[in-house]
Structures are given as C-alpha cells and as structure tokens.
Design a protein around this motif. Structure first.
Motif, PDB file in Angstrom:
ATOM      1  N   ALA B  22       0.828  -1.204   0.000  1.00 27.56           N
ATOM      2  CA  ALA B  22       0.000   0.000   0.000  1.00 27.56           C
ATOM      3  C   ALA B  22       0.864   1.257   0.000  1.00 27.56           C
ATOM      4  O   ALA B  22       0.548   2.247  -0.663  1.00 27.56           O
ATOM      5  N   LEU B  23       1.985   1.174   0.710  1.00 24.97           N
ATOM      6  CA  LEU B  23       2.875   2.333   0.790  1.00 24.97           C
ATOM      7  C   LEU B  23       3.395   2.698  -0.609  1.00 24.97           C
ATOM      8  O   LEU B  23       3.432   3.873  -0.991  1.00 24.97           O
ATOM      9  N   GLY B  26       0.460   4.163  -2.549  1.00 28.25           N
ATOM     10  CA  GLY B  26       0.064   5.452  -1.976  1.00 28.25           C
ATOM     11  C   GLY B  26       1.038   6.568  -2.324  1.00 28.25           C
ATOM     12  O   GLY B  26       0.637   7.707  -2.558  1.00 28.25           O
ATOM     13  N   SER B 194       9.077   4.036  -5.250  1.00 32.46           N
ATOM     14  CA  SER B 194       8.061   2.970  -5.266  1.00 32.46           C
ATOM     15  C   SER B 194       8.705   1.673  -5.764  1.00 32.46           C
ATOM     16  O   SER B 194       8.313   0.577  -5.345  1.00 32.46           O
ATOM     17  N   GLY B 224      -3.335  -3.625  -1.759  1.00 36.15           N
ATOM     18  CA  GLY B 224      -2.591  -2.384  -1.539  1.00 36.15           C
ATOM     19  C   GLY B 224      -3.442  -1.180  -1.903  1.00 36.15           C
ATOM     20  O   GLY B 224      -3.499  -0.186  -1.169  1.00 36.15           O
ATOM     21  N   SER B 227      -6.202  -0.696   0.592  1.00 33.30           N
ATOM     22  CA  SER B 227      -5.646  -0.159   1.842  1.00 33.30           C
ATOM     23  C   SER B 227      -5.413   1.342   1.751  1.00 33.30           C
ATOM     24  O   SER B 227      -5.679   2.074   2.706  1.00 33.30           O
ATOM     25  N   THR B 228      -4.919   1.801   0.592  1.00 35.44           N
ATOM     26  CA  THR B 228      -4.687   3.242   0.475  1.00 35.44           C
ATOM     27  C   THR B 228      -6.009   3.998   0.498  1.00 35.44           C
ATOM     28  O   THR B 228      -6.087   5.104   1.014  1.00 35.44           O
ATOM     29  N   GLY B 231      -7.116   4.043   4.129  1.00 35.01           N
ATOM     30  CA  GLY B 231      -6.238   4.900   4.912  1.00 35.01           C
ATOM     31  C   GLY B 231      -6.415   6.364   4.572  1.00 35.01           C
ATOM     32  O   GLY B 231      -6.139   7.239   5.384  1.00 35.01           O
ATOM     33  N   MET B 233      -6.546   8.411   0.570  1.00 36.06           N
ATOM     34  CA  MET B 233      -5.672   8.536  -0.587  1.00 36.06           C
ATOM     35  C   MET B 233      -4.733   9.714  -0.353  1.00 36.06           C
ATOM     36  O   MET B 233      -5.168  10.806  -0.019  1.00 36.06           O
ATOM     37  N   LEU B 236       0.468   8.710   3.554  1.00 38.41           N
ATOM     38  CA  LEU B 236       1.341   7.543   3.608  1.00 38.41           C
ATOM     39  C   LEU B 236       1.099   6.734   4.870  1.00 38.41           C
ATOM     40  O   LEU B 236       1.031   5.512   4.844  1.00 38.41           O
ATOM     41  N   ALA B 239      -1.916   4.752   4.382  1.00 40.86           N
ATOM     42  CA  ALA B 239      -1.735   3.555   3.558  1.00 40.86           C
ATOM     43  C   ALA B 239      -1.255   2.389   4.419  1.00 40.86           C
ATOM     44  O   ALA B 239      -1.753   1.269   4.317  1.00 40.86           O
ATOM     45  N   GLY B 243      -3.283  -0.996   5.324  1.00 36.66           N
ATOM     46  CA  GLY B 243      -2.762  -2.329   5.029  1.00 36.66           C
ATOM     47  C   GLY B 243      -2.902  -3.262   6.225  1.00 36.66           C
ATOM     48  O   GLY B 243      -3.394  -4.387   6.107  1.00 36.66           O
TER      49      GLY B 243
END
Lengths: 390, 294
Positions: B22-23, B26, B194, B224, B227-228, B231, B233, B236, B239, B243
């Motif tokens: 997700a990180l 994100g 990324s 992922g 999750s973002t 969390g 959008m 970070l 995200a 997750g």
C-alpha cells in the motif's frame, strides 16, 4: 418460415460442403485439439496433449485406426472460455472426428458443446468435474480425468487404511475441483471411516499468507493428518504449514502431482499425492513406465505431471471404440465408449456408462514424498463410490 | 487470551506485506494522482529477478533485485506514464492497467504460466514462539522493515530537499513547477522510491511463499490499493494503517466466520471497507492536499 428453413438448409449445406472441401485425405483421419496453447492454462493442457501425440505416434506406427493414419490439427483457445467454440469450429472445419478440449469443465465445456452440436466426440484432457459428460454437455462429451468423487473417496479410504482416525480438512475454495474433492472426501470419511478433528478454508489464489489457517490446524490438537486438495497457490500454503512446525502427514489429490513446485518446500516429507501414475521412473505398471520412457525420448525431458497419461489414454480409448464401431461416426463411437468396463488403458482401468462419461472408480497411484523426493507407493482403488451430487 | 493474542499476531503477519504494498501505491498516488496497478507486476518481476540472481550470493541478489525494479519503475514512468501525465485520472488508471497486463503476459510468454518453486531464505519462515503465541520471524522482519521504511520516507519528505519539493508537488503541482520544482525529476524520484518498496516486497513475499508466477502480484496490488483508499488517498501513514487493517480484518473474519461462510470472507472484508468509507468518505487519514483550503 419456409424461407428460414431454406436459409438454414443452405447454411448447413454450405458448411457441409465447406468441411468437405478441406477434410482429410482418404488415408487420414483428423484429431482436432481445441485447447489452451497459450496463456494461463497452457501448461496444464500441455502434458496431456503431448501424451495424446505419443499415442498417435504409436497407433500410426501400427497402421492407424480403421486403416487411416491419425493427423493432428490444433486451434488455440488462448485460455479463454469464450474462444472455445471458435477453436472447436476451426478444427471441425478441418475435418476433426475427435475434438480434444481443455482440462477443466469451465474452460473446456464451450468447445465440447460446439463439438456435440456438430455430432463429434469431445474428450476433455483431464477435467475432474462429473458434470463433464451427459449431464453438463451431452452424450458425446467424455473426460479422461478422474472424477472428484473418485479422488475424494480414494483419499478417504486410503487414509483409513493407514490407520488414521482424525482428519483436518483444509478446503481450498479457489475452484470447483478443489472444493469438490474436499467435499467428497468428507462425505466418504464421515461414512464410518473416521472423524473430523478440525476444518478450515483457504483460497490458493487470494490468500497471500495463511497465519489464521495455521492457527486452526494447531488448535485441532488430535488431528492425525491434513487433507489438502490445493490447486495453483497450494505449494506456498504447504510451505507455510511446514514452516510453522506442523509435521502432520498431508494428503493431496492429482492437482498437486509433479515435482515442478517442490522447490517451494525443498525438504518436504510425510506428504502423499494421489496420481494417475509416476513420472519419476518407478511406476509399478510397465505400460505406464513405457509411456514415460517414450515421452522422454520424444520431448527430451520427463513429463511435468502424470496427466500425460490421460492424453495418451484418450487416443487409446477412442481408437479402440472406433475399431469396435467400425466407423468414425460420433454417436456410434460414443455407444462403444459407453460399453467400456474396466478397459485397460494407460490411465488405469476405465469404465464409462450411459450415465457417467467420467471415471468414478479407477485405481490411482499413491506417491509418497520424503525429503523432497517422490516415490511410487501403491495403486489403490475406491471400494465405495459416493453418490454424485450436482 | 492466548487465542486473542494469536489472532493479533496473525493479523500483524497478514497485514505487514499489505502495508508495504500500500505504501508503494500510496506514494505515487500522492504525487501524481495515479493508481498504479502495475505495482503488482513490479513485485512479480522483482521476484523473478531474485530467482535469476540468487545463486551465488544472497545480498548481491537483493541488490540486483532492487536495481532491476527501480530501473523498471523508471522506464515505466518514462515510456508509459509521462506521455499521459496531463490526461485525466481515468486515462492514467487505464494506462496502469495496460502496463500491468502487458508485463504480466510478457512474463507468461517468457517464463510460462506454471508457477515455479523457489526456495529462498526459508529459515525466515520459521516462527518465534513467545508463550504459546507464534510469530514467523519473517513477519517480525517485515514489520521492522515497514516501520524503518516509513520512518525513512517521513524523514525524506520532511527534511530533504527532494522531499520538500515532492510534498510541494503533491500539494499543488502547477504552483510547485512555477516556483522552480522540476516535475520530471520529482516524479522520477517518486517512481524510483516505489520501485524500492516493490523490490522489498518481492524479497519478503518470495521468502514467505517460495513460489513465483506471473500473476503473483495481482492480489498485493489489489489489497494495496484498497488499503490506500481506507487509509485516505494521499496519506502515507494512512496507507500503512490501511494495510494492517485489511490484514487484521481478513484474519479476524477467518477466525470468527462460520465455516460455510468463510469462502465468502472477501465479501465481508469489502463490506466493512464500504462501511468505513461511508463513515469517512476520504479515508481514515486525509491527505493534507485533500482538505479544502479557503
């Protein structure tokens, strides 16, 4: 209405003529493979299709079927059910009398339905769903695979023979096949063979890690073995189970045959797979071993899975039925196939009836895995075949 | 109590890889409003690279994997995403699907669709047992790496020259450019980062599962992405929390749903996600740029 009938007659005449125009030479008969030659399912159709080619070589060397040499034509479904019908038409237009279709009910049935409509025999390379046949497609559709009732019940009876009483069932819900093996296992197991110490579900395609399932296996303290009918994504689950220190015997059906995945669990021990035959050079049946040797000679390496035998057996079965019927006509050949009772084929003793075009009580070979090495143990045959449910 | 702690440990295990995936997704979304579904394929290609280079020396293989995935991320940005950067988000999304399918089928062609077994750092898959609670060593490593990467990322964004430019670009891309932030360079740096995150997931994921296939990244990219969204959008921290939350939900439902309902577990997970989004449409942690400014 009359005009419509005329139009339809015209179309059928045209297609008939079309087929005639490109059909086989007089000394040849065509077998068409409308299977996945590319994309996701290609590796699963590959082994049985190569098996079919071996059988064709063998039969042609002995003079062919009804005096005609078998010739193979192919059409790629690209692993897409929607392309199945087109692929079947493509091979039938080239004169195919037998259509081989993909090793799975969902992916193979579109091509089989098309073949049925054209009056041709369709044989799935190894679909295990009992719907593959009269009930799900039609009277010309057969599969050489072992039915899931057979696999599930054989595993249950074999586990009982080992003296085990308490099972943990880890049901992979990713496809019908894996679910169905687990269900038939459970049905047969609870029919006087043993108890279920614990159960959980898993999805080999979407469960990236399985800590929850591992906790439920650990919680089933008196389980003596794990039944795991896994598909793709199964080996990582076995790796995680073993890494968590669970050493219970693991029983698996034909879908986890082959050593291509053993690197995922390199020192795997105490695991058992039910297969059509051994690809490891130690099959107790000399006829099976002969096919494996021929495979290696022709393709340069041993087969990846024992499904090579189902492909070989399809051609064997069809050729026998054609010789007995004295014709390639789909209906008549199907009638001969339905008379098979413990017919000796390389895939094992094979029975078809007018109700079941799939094997429900064929003997299968148990392969034992110790320290990452596969070894043929014994052929075993189910005694009580469970009732098939749809 | 033990059972509860085990569920908690299992949730952390399940969630840690989701959080790292997700990180990566994100980060790119925060800067260019691109949901990069090809992130899963970055992970997949990293795994194949790891297998190809693993033989002589493991740390070298990990470096090679990092380098390969960073290069791939940069190339993807240059070839696929830069030409459509000004297009609307839907175009970006469709482009990312196209890249994802392209890379997946490229690897079906090269490597075949049959999964390959590959034993890598299997000692990491064994668990630590604390009392009666088991936590695989790998998951402790994963959680540790996630925290370290998150901290490093926060430091980078708050304290470094590039980081400040990146945050400026995330807030208002045009304004940042007017003030002299070089857009191409900033976006390239984000993609490289990324790529690092994807390569780390490749290594950890292969160590956990020991198997490779061209479709192995799909589920991670999907979770992922979800999750973002949960969390928030653009956030970070959001995200990462998202997750872990999806991981926790998955494990909790697996443990508590009746057996007949477990095959539909995913439906329950997503139903809860929908409820979360109904309550907080912008996710748990709103990205700063998402806030209305007067």
């Amino acid at each position: 209405m009359r005009r419509l009938t005329a139009l339809l007659a015209g179309i059928s005449l045209a297609t008939g003529l079309g087929a005639g125009a490109v059909s086989a030479a007089d000394d040849e008969v065509i077998v068409g493979a409308a299977i996945a030659l590319s994309s996701i399912l290609a590796p699963y159709d590959d082994a049985p299709f190569k098996g079919a080619q071996l059988a064709i070589d063998d039969i042609n060397a002995k003079g062919g079927v009804l005096g005609k040499k078998i010739k193979v034509v192919t059409a790629d479904t690209k692993s897409d059910p929607a392309q199945g019908a087109n692929a079947a038409i493509a091979v039938i237009e080239q004169g195919a009398e037998l259509v081989l279709v993909t090793c799975d009910f969902d992916f193979g049935s579109p091509a089989a339905i098309t073949a049925q409509g054209k009056g041709k025999i369709a044989f799935s390379l190894c679909a295990g769903d009992p719907k593959f046949g009269v009930q799900g497609i039609g009277d010309l559709a057969f599969t050489m695979g072992n039915g899931t009732p057979n696999e599930g019940a054989t595993l249950a009876e074999w586990a009982a023979k080992r003296g085990w009483k308490k099972a943990f069932i880890l049901k992979d819900v990713q496809v019908e096949y894996t679910k169905s093996v687990a269900d038939y296992f459970k049905g047969r197991w609870l029919d006087g063979l043993g108890e279920v110490a614990g159960e959980d579900t898993v999805n080999g395609q979407t469960d990236t890690q399985v800590p929850g399932q591992i906790s439920s296996i650990k919680a089933a303290k008196d389980a003596e073995f794990i039944l795991f009918p896994g598909g793709p994504g199964g080996p990582p689950i076995i790796r995680q189970i073993r890494a968590a220190g669970i050493d219970l015997p693991i029983l698996m059906p034909n879908s986890l045959d082959g050593n291509y995945w053993i690197e995922a669990v390199p020192d795997l021990s105490n695991a058992f797979v039910l297969t059509m035959g051994s690809i490891y050079g130690d099959d107790p049946d000399p006829a099976v071993q002969a096919v494996m040797d021929k495979f290696k000679a022709k393709f340069g390496a041993p087969p990846v899975t024992s499904y090579v035998l189902s492909g070989y057996a399809i051609i064997e079965a069809w050729a026998k039925a054609v010789e007995r019927a004295g014709t390639f006509d789909g209906q008549k050949v199907a009638a001969e196939l339905e008379k098979f009772k413990d017919e000796p084929l390389v895939a094992g003793l094979t029975t078809f009836t007018d109700e079941w075009h799939i094997n429900l009580n064929r003997p299968m070979l148990v392969i034992e895995i110790q320290n990452g090495k596969h070894k043929a143990l014994e052929r075993t045959r189910v005694e009580k075949v469970p009732e098939v449910k749809f | 109590m033990t059972a509860f702690l085990q569920v908690l440990a299992d949730a952390a295990s399940q969630g840690s890889l989701y959080a790292l995936s997700a990180l990566g997704i994100g980060l790119i979304f925060g800067i260019m409003r691109l949901v990069n579904f090809a992130h899963g394929e970055f992970i997949m290609i990293g795994a194949y690279m790891l297998m190809l280079s693993a033989a002589p020396y493991v740390p070298l293989a990990i470096l090679a994997t990092l380098a390969a995935v960073i290069l791939l991320a940069l190339l993807t940005e240059r070839i696929a995403f830069r030409p459509v950067r000004r297009a609307n988000p839907t175009t970006l999304l469709v482009t990312s699907f196209a890249v994802s399918f392209f890379l997946q089928y490229l690897f079906v062609l090269i490597e075949g669709a049959r999964p390959k077994g590959f034993d890598f750092l299997s000692s990491l898959a064994e668990p630590f047992v604390i009392g009666e609670v088991r936590v695989p060593k790998l998951n402790i490593v994963t959680i540790g790496i996630t925290l370290v990467l998150l901290a490093a990322l926060a430091f980078f964004l708050k304290r470094t020259h590039f980081g400040i430019q990146m945050r400026a670009a995330a807030l208002n891309f045009r304004m940042a450019r007017l003030l002299g932030v070089k857009a191409n360079r900033i976006i390239a740096v984000a993609f490289a980062m990324s790529g690092v995150l994807a390569a780390v997931v490749s290594v950890l994921y292969v160590a956990a599962r020991g198997e490779l296939s061209p479709v192995m990244g799909l589920q991670l990219a999907l979770v992922g992405f979800v999750s973002t969204v949960i969390g928030g959008m653009g956030s970070l921290l959001g995200a990462v929390v998202g997750g872990f939350l999806v991981g926790a939900l998955t494990v909790a439902l697996q443990a508590s749903l009746p057996l007949e309902l477990r095959p539909f577990r995913e439906a329950f997970v997503f139903a809860i996600v929908i409820v979360v989004l109904l309550a907080r449409p912008r996710g748990l942690f709103r990205g700063r740029e998402a806030r209305e400014r007067v």
